[in-house]
Design a protein around this motif. Structure first.
Motif, PDB file in Angstrom:
ATOM      1  N   ALA A   1       0.469  26.337  38.333  1.00 57.18           N
ATOM      2  CA  ALA A   1       1.156  25.520  39.325  1.00 57.18           C
ATOM      3  C   ALA A   1       0.871  24.032  39.167  1.00 57.18           C
ATOM      4  O   ALA A   1       1.651  23.196  39.630  1.00 57.18           O
ATOM      5  CB  ALA A   1       0.760  25.969  40.730  1.00 57.18           C
ATOM      6  N   PHE A   2      -0.246  23.687  38.514  1.00 60.17           N
ATOM      7  CA  PHE A   2      -0.616  22.280  38.350  1.00 60.17           C
ATOM      8  C   PHE A   2      -1.497  22.139  37.112  1.00 60.17           C
ATOM      9  O   PHE A   2      -2.316  23.007  36.816  1.00 60.17           O
ATOM     10  CB  PHE A   2      -1.376  21.773  39.585  1.00 60.17           C
ATOM     11  CG  PHE A   2      -1.948  20.384  39.434  1.00 60.17           C
ATOM     12  CD1 PHE A   2      -1.160  19.268  39.652  1.00 60.17           C
ATOM     13  CD2 PHE A   2      -3.280  20.193  39.049  1.00 60.17           C
ATOM     14  CE1 PHE A   2      -1.680  17.979  39.504  1.00 60.17           C
ATOM     15  CE2 PHE A   2      -3.809  18.924  38.897  1.00 60.17           C
ATOM     16  CZ  PHE A   2      -3.003  17.806  39.129  1.00 60.17           C
ATOM     17  N   ASN A   3      -1.299  21.039  36.390  1.00 59.17           N
ATOM     18  CA  ASN A   3      -2.124  20.772  35.208  1.00 59.17           C
ATOM     19  C   ASN A   3      -2.228  19.273  34.983  1.00 59.17           C
ATOM     20  O   ASN A   3      -1.246  18.543  35.111  1.00 59.17           O
ATOM     21  CB  ASN A   3      -1.523  21.445  33.975  1.00 59.17           C
ATOM     22  CG  ASN A   3      -2.280  21.139  32.696  1.00 59.17           C
ATOM     23  OD1 ASN A   3      -1.695  20.792  31.693  1.00 59.17           O
ATOM     24  ND2 ASN A   3      -3.591  21.243  32.731  1.00 59.17           N
ATOM     25  N   SER A   4      -3.418  18.797  34.692  1.00 60.49           N
ATOM     26  CA  SER A   4      -3.611  17.403  34.302  1.00 60.49           C
ATOM     27  C   SER A   4      -4.796  17.329  33.357  1.00 60.49           C
ATOM     28  O   SER A   4      -5.609  18.257  33.279  1.00 60.49           O
ATOM     29  CB  SER A   4      -3.842  16.505  35.526  1.00 60.49           C
ATOM     30  OG  SER A   4      -5.092  16.781  36.123  1.00 60.49           O
ATOM     31  N   THR A   5      -4.878  16.227  32.639  1.00 55.74           N
ATOM     32  CA  THR A   5      -5.925  16.044  31.641  1.00 55.74           C
ATOM     33  C   THR A   5      -6.687  14.752  31.896  1.00 55.74           C
ATOM     34  O   THR A   5      -6.066  13.700  32.105  1.00 55.74           O
ATOM     35  CB  THR A   5      -5.329  16.019  30.224  1.00 55.74           C
ATOM     36  OG1 THR A   5      -4.611  17.232  29.989  1.00 55.74           O
ATOM     37  CG2 THR A   5      -6.425  15.882  29.175  1.00 55.74           C
ATOM     38  N   LEU A   6      -8.010  14.835  31.862  1.00 58.08           N
ATOM     39  CA  LEU A   6      -8.864  13.663  32.006  1.00 58.08           C
ATOM     40  C   LEU A   6      -9.391  13.247  30.631  1.00 58.08           C
ATOM     41  O   LEU A   6      -9.780  14.105  29.836  1.00 58.08           O
ATOM     42  CB  LEU A   6     -10.055  13.971  32.919  1.00 58.08           C
ATOM     43  CG  LEU A   6      -9.741  14.403  34.355  1.00 58.08           C
ATOM     44  CD1 LEU A   6     -11.023  14.826  35.063  1.00 58.08           C
ATOM     45  CD2 LEU A   6      -9.057  13.273  35.116  1.00 58.08           C
ATOM     46  N   PRO A   7      -9.444  11.948  30.341  1.00 55.06           N
ATOM     47  CA  PRO A   7      -9.917  11.485  29.024  1.00 55.06           C
ATOM     48  C   PRO A   7     -11.443  11.406  28.940  1.00 55.06           C
ATOM     49  O   PRO A   7     -12.007  10.400  28.503  1.00 55.06           O
ATOM     50  CB  PRO A   7      -9.269  10.102  28.912  1.00 55.06           C
ATOM     51  CG  PRO A   7      -9.219   9.618  30.317  1.00 55.06           C
ATOM     52  CD  PRO A   7      -8.951  10.830  31.172  1.00 55.06           C
ATOM     53  N   VAL A   8     -12.118  12.453  29.355  1.00 55.24           N
ATOM     54  CA  VAL A   8     -13.578  12.489  29.307  1.00 55.24           C
ATOM     55  C   VAL A   8     -13.986  13.936  29.034  1.00 55.24           C
ATOM     56  O   VAL A   8     -13.338  14.878  29.480  1.00 55.24           O
ATOM     57  CB  VAL A   8     -14.188  11.979  30.642  1.00 55.24           C
ATOM     58  CG1 VAL A   8     -13.752  12.845  31.804  1.00 55.24           C
ATOM     59  CG2 VAL A   8     -15.702  11.917  30.567  1.00 55.24           C
ATOM     60  N   GLY A   9     -15.055  14.097  28.254  1.00 56.05           N
ATOM     61  CA  GLY A   9     -15.475  15.444  27.890  1.00 56.05           C
ATOM     62  C   GLY A   9     -16.869  15.467  27.305  1.00 56.05           C
ATOM     63  O   GLY A   9     -17.691  14.567  27.534  1.00 56.05           O
ATOM     64  N   GLY A  10     -17.132  16.493  26.519  1.00 60.19           N
ATOM     65  CA  GLY A  10     -18.467  16.716  25.990  1.00 60.19           C
ATOM     66  C   GLY A  10     -18.974  15.635  25.064  1.00 60.19           C
ATOM     67  O   GLY A  10     -20.184  15.399  24.979  1.00 60.19           O
ATOM     68  N   GLU A  11     -18.068  14.950  24.347  1.00 59.36           N
ATOM     69  CA  GLU A  11     -18.534  13.911  23.431  1.00 59.36           C
ATOM     70  C   GLU A  11     -19.146  12.724  24.185  1.00 59.36           C
ATOM     71  O   GLU A  11     -20.001  12.019  23.644  1.00 59.36           O
ATOM     72  CB  GLU A  11     -17.397  13.434  22.525  1.00 59.36           C
ATOM     73  CG  GLU A  11     -16.289  12.691  23.217  1.00 59.36           C
ATOM     74  CD  GLU A  11     -15.196  12.254  22.241  1.00 59.36           C
ATOM     75  OE1 GLU A  11     -14.463  11.315  22.590  1.00 59.36           O
ATOM     76  OE2 GLU A  11     -15.094  12.848  21.150  1.00 59.36           O
TER      77      GLU A  11
END
Length: 411
Positions: free
Chosen positions: A229-239
């Protein structure tokens, strides 16, 4: 060189910020998936999910596919591609059409018309719709219909989730894949593929939040009524955690990543006594560092990611706690104590998600970092058609081999 895939074998490819992973699985007659092999290779051609070097990305994809071919003894012709980043986001839309023959049954043409109408939504010129997911159909005011074909009605509506991404970023990803000679069966956001492998049907139906913390990005998805129903991406992660450790411990990025994978934890209070050896950046000095220090570096960054996740959930209009809670997956979800931190920090039940519903030769394949690529196999098991040519079918029998021998003889 053109590639060729054996019958009933499907291939998934996950193009991530730090690595490219591929998996091959055989679909049995009852629709189950037997994982034949999984490979992954480092990649430096992407940053935060976006291609920054076409050649490096294509090289990593080719190396990964070649390794999978050697491991499984297959020739790969096509694959389902999963990706993150690229400014992925979602929006909801609703469309309505009049049934072509009022009073008679709804036909597939009526469904196609209402789905096409649902796509007619204004989006920026630099973005493209990469996936459209029908959440439900509504026939003459009666909602909750999963398949409207064959039903009687005069008015057909649909509620959809549209997944959009940066047109340029998607095109560069496609260019990288095409350079390897691989045919793209389909291009899907990782949020959709990961949900196939780590979520249960009950969680999807009742409502659940899926958080996939990858190398350069974090995908946030909300599932309701059995679909995304909803999806977004954040530019932050494990690296980002890796770089925090490299700076805080004054060591190399490679060394910091190794420490994160082997000793990474977020619970400061419980990690005090054990110590590990850390090599300095120039490699000439080795010193001991407690897990308490490591946790004190990692925890603030994880809390920052959780705050960003919470902001996205508010933006999505989520009120209260979904019955399914939150499921964490991706390589960073392997950090010790992360589910407990989520429960204490966000006040929501949490669990770690690893690939399920597949048969594997080793439990090493059932890891959170392989959720997307195994999800691609499961997704394919529902829609895949045979990739086997007539000649391959004939080669499966002794009579067929004789027929092909005569065909070659008289060509």
């Amino acid at each position: 060189m053109a590639r060729k895939t054996y019958r009933n074998v499907v291939v998934g490819l996950d193009i991530g910020s730090n690595k490219v992973a591929s998996a091959a699985g055989e679909i049995t007659f009852d629709g189950a998936v037997n994982v034949l092999g999984i490979c992954n290779v480092p990649s430096t051609g992407l940053r935060r999910g976006n291609v920054i070097d076409l050649e490096d990305t294509a090289h990593a994809i080719d190396d990964c596919l070649n390794e999978l071919e050697r491991l499984c003894g297959i020739n790969i012709a096509s694959a389902r591609i999963g990706f993150s980043g690229a400014g992925i986001s979602s929006l909801s839309n609703r469309a309505v059409v009049a049934v072509g023959n009022p009073g008679e049954e709804i036909r597939s043409e009526d469904v196609e018309r209402v789905m096409h109408a649902a796509k007619m939504v204004p989006i920026p010129a630099d973005r493209s719709i990469i996936q459209m997911l029908p959440r439900q159909f509504i026939v003459d005011g009666y909602d909750g219909v999963a398949d409207a074909v064959g039903m009687a009605g005069s008015r057909l509506e649909v509620e959809t989730t549209l997944i959009t991404a940066s047109h340029t970023a998607v095109q560069n990803l496609i260019k990288s894949v095409v350079r390897t000679g691989l045919q793209i069966k389909d291009l899907n956001p990782n949020a959709l593929l990961t949900g196939e492998s780590v979520l249960t049907p009950a969680e999807k139906e009742m409502g659940v939040v899926l958080v996939d913390i990858g190398g350069g990005t974090t995908d946030i998805s909300i599932y309701e009524r059995g679909t995304l129903a909803f999806n977004s991406t954040l530019p932050v992660g494990g690296e980002h955690i890796t770089r925090d450790l490299a700076v805080g411990l004054r060591t190399t990025v490679e060394g910091a990543n190794r420490i994160k994978e082997q000793h990474g934890c977020v619970n400061i209070e419980s990690e005090e006594s054990k110590e590990i050896e850390v090599t300095s950046m120039h490699g000439q000095e080795v010193r001991s560092v407690s897990l308490h220090v490591i946790a004190s570096i990692i925890q603030p960054r994880v809390q920052e990611i959780l705050e960003l996740v919470q902001s996205e959930l508010f933006r999505a209009g989520m009120i209260g706690i979904p019955p399914g809670g939150m499921v964490l997956t991706g390589g960073t979800s392997n950090l010790g104590g992360i589910t407990r931190l989520v429960e204490e920090y966000l006040h929501i039940p949490a669990r770690s998600g690893v690939p399920e519903n597949v048969s594997v030769v080793t439990d090493d394949f059932k890891k959170a970092q392989y959720a997307a690529v195994i999800g691609a196999l499961l997704y394919d098991s529902k829609t895949a058609t045979s990739d086997v040519s007539l000649e391959q079918e004939l080669m499966d029998s002794w009579l067929g081999r004789i027929i092909l021998w005569f065909k070659d003889l008289f060509r």
